[in-house]
Design a protein around this motif. Structure first.
Motif, short mmCIF file in Angstrom:
data_model
loop_
_atom_site.label_atom_id
_atom_site.label_comp_id
_atom_site.label_asym_id
_atom_site.label_seq_id
_atom_site.Cartn_x
_atom_site.Cartn_y
_atom_site.Cartn_z
N ASN A 132 0.59 -1.39 0.13
CA ASN A 132 -0.03 -0.15 -0.42
C ASN A 132 1.18 1.13 -0.11
N ALA A 133 0.67 2.19 -0.51
CA ALA A 133 1.04 3.15 -0.91
C ALA A 133 0.13 4.55 -0.96
N LYS A 134 0.08 5.84 -0.65
CA LYS A 134 -0.87 6.90 -0.89
C LYS A 134 -0.50 7.57 -2.35
N LYS A 135 0.50 7.37 -3.24
CA LYS A 135 0.97 7.65 -4.21
C LYS A 135 0.94 6.79 -5.16
N ARG A 136 0.75 6.59 -6.29
CA ARG A 136 0.60 5.75 -7.25
C ARG A 136 2.63 5.25 -7.62
N ASP A 137 3.78 6.52 -7.72
CA ASP A 137 4.58 6.49 -7.82
C ASP A 137 5.39 5.92 -7.21
N ALA A 138 4.84 5.81 -5.74
CA ALA A 138 5.50 5.10 -5.08
C ALA A 138 5.64 3.60 -5.22
N LEU A 139 4.66 3.28 -6.08
CA LEU A 139 3.97 1.13 -5.75
C LEU A 139 5.50 1.28 -7.32
N GLN A 140 4.65 1.64 -7.96
CA GLN A 140 5.39 1.93 -9.00
C GLN A 140 7.02 1.93 -8.69
N GLU A 141 7.61 3.04 -7.70
CA GLU A 141 8.78 2.30 -7.81
C GLU A 141 9.51 1.10 -6.85
N VAL A 142 8.11 0.63 -6.00
CA VAL A 142 8.79 -0.67 -5.00
C VAL A 142 8.65 -1.99 -6.57
N ILE A 143 7.79 -1.83 -7.63
CA ILE A 143 7.73 -2.43 -8.71
C ILE A 143 9.05 -3.14 -8.94
N ALA A 144 9.48 -1.59 -9.13
CA ALA A 144 10.64 -2.08 -9.93
C ALA A 144 11.72 -1.76 -9.39
N LEU A 145 12.46 -1.59 -8.31
CA LEU A 145 13.18 -2.54 -6.72
C LEU A 145 12.73 -4.22 -7.00
N LEU A 146 11.53 -4.14 -7.11
CA LEU A 146 11.59 -5.58 -6.62
C LEU A 146 12.14 -6.55 -8.18
N LYS A 147 11.93 -6.13 -8.72
CA LYS A 147 12.08 -6.84 -10.18
C LYS A 147 13.65 -6.83 -9.76
N GLY A 148 14.00 -6.32 -10.15
CA GLY A 148 15.51 -5.73 -9.81
C GLY A 148 16.12 -6.34 -8.32
N GLU A 149 16.08 -6.70 -7.70
CA GLU A 149 16.05 -7.42 -6.93
C GLU A 149 16.41 -9.10 -6.90
N ASP A 150 17.17 -9.62 -6.76
CA ASP A 150 17.77 -11.29 -6.62
C ASP A 150 16.94 -11.66 -5.67
N ILE A 151 15.74 -12.14 -5.50
CA ILE A 151 14.32 -12.96 -4.42
C ILE A 151 14.41 -14.71 -5.07
N GLY A 152 14.79 -14.92 -5.88
CA GLY A 152 15.13 -16.24 -5.99
C GLY A 152 14.22 -17.28 -6.37
N ILE A 153 12.59 -15.87 -6.60
CA ILE A 153 10.98 -16.80 -7.10
C ILE A 153 10.62 -15.84 -7.55
N PRO A 154 9.83 -16.48 -9.26
CA PRO A 154 9.82 -15.60 -10.46
C PRO A 154 8.46 -14.72 -9.63
N LEU A 155 8.09 -12.80 -9.82
CA LEU A 155 7.73 -11.93 -9.00
C LEU A 155 6.33 -12.24 -9.87
N GLN A 156 5.02 -12.15 -9.64
CA GLN A 156 3.96 -11.15 -10.34
C GLN A 156 3.39 -10.12 -9.85
N PHE A 157 2.82 -9.11 -10.63
CA PHE A 157 2.33 -8.32 -9.29
C PHE A 157 1.09 -7.77 -10.27
N GLN A 158 -0.60 -8.48 -9.11
CA GLN A 158 -1.22 -8.42 -9.77
C GLN A 158 -2.40 -7.50 -8.93
N ASN A 159 -3.50 -7.37 -9.42
CA ASN A 159 -4.80 -6.64 -8.63
C ASN A 159 -4.16 -4.43 -8.22
#
Length: 162
Positions: A132-159
């Motif tokens: 959750n965030a107040k601004k859409r831009d912050a959520l887009q930054e989080v998506i870019a951050l998680l795509k750049g990190e090596d978590i070890g599992i495939p991630l999808q962003f939904q809803n």
């Protein structure tokens, strides 16, 4: 508040199609003749069975190629040990992980808190994580951050909700 869910899912039909294609290829390839090579799929567990370890490596490459062509990420694939089977053959189990485990969800939450923009919150909801965030831009930054990190599992962003 804007929000989205982080999930880790695999399209089981695409996995089934990839295994079918791999079975057809090994049935026609000359280097797999007389090796009794087989690929079996139950749920999201692929069992590869063949004559020797070098044939097993070639079989694994064929399966991986077909999975990638069908859009299934290899990040969530876990390989079991190579086991000796009957009649001087070997087998290996390949498991495709689905869902976000407790350790991975803690890692994702920690990454969002440490490296993400201010005002972003995340919470675990079963096999997914709600961000959750107040601004859409912050959520887009989080998506870019998680795509750049090596978590070890495939991630999808939904809803994604604004």
């Amino acid at each position: 508040m804007a929000s989205f869910d982080v999930v880790s899912e695999v399209d089981e039909q695409e996995v089934r199609n990839a295994v079918d294609q791999a079975q057809r290829e090994i049935a026609n390839r000359y280097d797999f003749k007389n090796t009794n090579s087989s690929i079996e799929l139950t749920e999201l567990v692929i069992t590869m069975h063949t004559a020797s370890e070098d044939r097993l490596n070639a079989l694994r490459i064929v399966v991986e190629e077909k999975l990638v062509k069908r859009g299934v990420s290899l990040r969530g694939v876990e390989y079991g040990d190579v086991q000796e089977a009957s009649q001087n053959t070997v087998r290996q189990v390949m498991t495709i992980a689905v869902g976000i485990s407790q350790e991975k969800s803690k890692l994702i939450n920690r990454t969002i808190k440490e490296k993400g923009p201010k005002g972003v919150t995340s919470q675990v909801q079963g096999d997914s994580i709600r961000v959750n965030a107040k601004k859409r831009d912050a959520l887009q930054e989080v998506i870019a951050l998680l795509k750049g990190e090596d978590i070890g599992i495939p991630l999808q962003f939904q809803n994604f909700r604004d």
